[in-house]
Design an enzyme around this catalytic site. Sequence first.
Site, short mmCIF file in Angstrom:
data_model
loop_
_atom_site.label_atom_id
_atom_site.label_comp_id
_atom_site.label_asym_id
_atom_site.label_seq_id
_atom_site.Cartn_x
_atom_site.Cartn_y
_atom_site.Cartn_z
CD GLU A 1 4.14 -1.82 13.50
OE1 GLU A 1 2.95 -1.52 13.68
OE2 GLU A 1 5.00 -1.69 14.39
CD GLU B 1 7.75 -0.66 11.65
OE1 GLU B 1 6.88 0.04 11.10
OE2 GLU B 1 8.42 -1.51 11.04
CG ASN C 1 -0.33 0.00 2.51
OD1 ASN C 1 0.71 -0.61 2.70
ND2 ASN C 1 -0.91 0.71 3.44
CB CYS D 1 -2.42 0.09 8.15
SG CYS D 1 -1.05 1.24 8.40
P1 NAD Z 1 0.32 -9.33 3.12
O1 NAD Z 1 0.35 -9.81 4.52
O2 NAD Z 1 -0.39 -10.14 2.11
O3 NAD Z 1 1.80 -9.16 2.55
C1 NAD Z 1 2.76 -8.34 3.19
C2 NAD Z 1 4.14 -8.83 2.82
O4 NAD Z 1 4.33 -10.12 3.38
C3 NAD Z 1 4.36 -8.99 1.31
O5 NAD Z 1 5.68 -8.65 1.00
C4 NAD Z 1 4.13 -10.48 1.11
O6 NAD Z 1 4.78 -11.00 -0.03
C5 NAD Z 1 4.74 -11.04 2.38
N1 NAD Z 1 4.27 -12.37 2.75
C6 NAD Z 1 3.08 -12.96 2.46
N2 NAD Z 1 3.05 -14.20 2.98
C7 NAD Z 1 4.23 -14.40 3.62
C8 NAD Z 1 4.77 -15.47 4.36
N3 NAD Z 1 4.11 -16.62 4.56
N4 NAD Z 1 6.00 -15.33 4.88
C9 NAD Z 1 6.69 -14.17 4.73
N5 NAD Z 1 6.23 -13.13 4.02
C10 NAD Z 1 5.00 -13.23 3.49
O7 NAD Z 1 -0.24 -7.86 3.20
P2 NAD Z 1 -0.58 -6.89 1.97
O8 NAD Z 1 -1.84 -7.38 1.35
O9 NAD Z 1 0.64 -6.71 1.15
O10 NAD Z 1 -0.84 -5.51 2.74
C11 NAD Z 1 -2.08 -5.16 3.27
C12 NAD Z 1 -2.10 -5.36 4.76
O11 NAD Z 1 -1.01 -4.68 5.37
C13 NAD Z 1 -3.35 -4.80 5.41
O12 NAD Z 1 -3.82 -5.73 6.35
C14 NAD Z 1 -2.85 -3.55 6.11
O13 NAD Z 1 -3.61 -3.15 7.22
C15 NAD Z 1 -1.49 -3.97 6.50
N6 NAD Z 1 -0.64 -2.80 6.77
C16 NAD Z 1 -0.30 -2.53 8.06
C17 NAD Z 1 0.47 -1.41 8.35
C18 NAD Z 1 0.87 -1.09 9.76
O14 NAD Z 1 1.76 -0.26 9.94
N7 NAD Z 1 0.27 -1.69 10.77
C19 NAD Z 1 0.90 -0.59 7.32
C20 NAD Z 1 0.53 -0.91 6.01
C21 NAD Z 1 -0.23 -2.02 5.75
#
Ligand code: NAD
Length: 483
Positions: free
Chosen positions: A248, A464, A150, A282
């Site tokens: 996060e 963080e 995002n 998020c």
């Molecule tokens: P996601 O969990 O699908 O992917 C995030 C990252 O993790 C990607 O690089 C993905 O390739 C990797 N990943 C996926 N499966 C994995 C595994 N089994 N092992 C290791 N890495 C893995 O999330 P997304 O769809 O990319 O992002 C959206 C989500 O992120 C939403 O839930 C949003 O709320 C959250 N988000 C949180 C914050 C925060 O600061 N809390 C900030 C931005 C986004």
Amino acid sequence: MLKIINYINGALTAPVSGQYIPNFEPATGDIYSYCADSDERDVELAHRAARDAFANWSCTAPEKRMHLLMRIADGIEKRAEEFIAAESKDNGKPLKLARAVDIPRAVSNFRFYAAAAQHFASESHEMPGIGINYTLRKPIGVVGCISPWNLPIYLLSWKVAPALAAGNCVVAKPSEITPHTAYLLAQVCIDAGLPDGVLNIVQGTGAKAGQAIVEHEGIKAISFTGGTETGRRIASAAAPMFKKVSLEMGGKNPTIVFADCDLEETVKQAVTASFSNQGEICLCGSRIFVEKSIYDKFREAFTERVKALKVGDPNDEDTQIGAVVSAQHKEKILSYIRLAQEEGGRILCGGAEWSTDQRSDRVKNGYFILPTVIEGLHVNCRTQQEEIFGPVVTLTPFDTEEEALTMANSVRYGLSASVWTNNLKRAHRMADKIEAGIIWVNSWLVRDLRTPFGGMKASGMGREGGWEAMRFFTEPKNVFIKY
Ligand code: NAD
């Protein structure tokens, strides 16, 4: 067509498998590049390079680390227009937003932690007449940084910069859905003269490259931002190896509007908090609770403003809502809009894809959803409980402060909240009682990089930002010297 490849041991490197994943431009639905489909073999190469670089990097003077991080920041700034275009094309966000937020913030992240490299200090505790303790803060070694789609370079740099500043070497993995700016970052690091192996960027899917990073015995800590279910998988894979983990994760943040707020300003800011980056932040406030006595007035003003938001081609300078990130994500958001209707919700505006009749030819097949406002839903229904992560918000009236608080805290998430009131005591009471890591009063998304960033409950583990990140990326070692 552009091939986005890895950055390992100081060089741009094709994946061992020779395989690539198509990378789509969300605004057009077309494939515009290919991303390396890396696996555990690439992670192993990255780990070896990082491990070999660690001996020197961990002993590099903080001042030199500072200079290198500053050079990376300068390098991004020099190529800012390229980064802005890449981020917008990859993610679907308006160019204007990438220019105002994403890329300047990536520059700030590197500068902020460049300064931190020089100022981070450890403590000593004297025991009078007995001796003195001093605490060393040692870099951990090779660490993994995994980031979402995002805010691609914004969030990747938010992890990589403190990890490097603290003296670690990094194996990073950006989201496979938005790999482009991380590839540009690799080029910037080469030009900046970052020593080989200090930062390695492995491109590819979570299931292959991400999982291989998490499972690698030699990668000692994982800093992850992404969805809660992925965080759970990472935590359970990392726990048996006693890896340090910072997570996060998702959010379902409340925007709480009291009758004594400045209504016009609140409506304006609540629209921004709801729909910035197509609601794909998020921290977006996706559940809006409004005191009953002003509910009708708020609903009218809010809906009117939302209807006026300009959905459009991310390349157009007046576009406020761009494309959502992928076809799959578009379907997920639309399925939640259908669910909301099944659960008894009334759509006040939006509720559908942006009509193709209103689109230019270029974006006819893009993934656009109109900003959507829904009312009439119970706070415990799925639409109000689950993270949608798109341009969809719910409006719900409340009678009392206690009721607003109960509603705000009724979800499993606890990332952020915004409270809108001119009653100072109430603002303090709410800030004290809301279960979230970040509370804004009469504001939203005001960020000071020194403050702790992160959530509680299913939104996060660890924090963080500022010294929090420097502490996460270091191992304290206490030494006692007897007098
Ligand atoms: P996601 O969990 O699908 O992917 C995030 C990252 O993790 C990607 O690089 C993905 O390739 C990797 N990943 C996926 N499966 C994995 C595994 N089994 N092992 C290791 N890495 C893995 O999330 P997304 O769809 O990319 O992002 C959206 C989500 O992120 C939403 O839930 C949003 O709320 C959250 N988000 C949180 C914050 C925060 O600061 N809390 C900030 C931005 C986004």
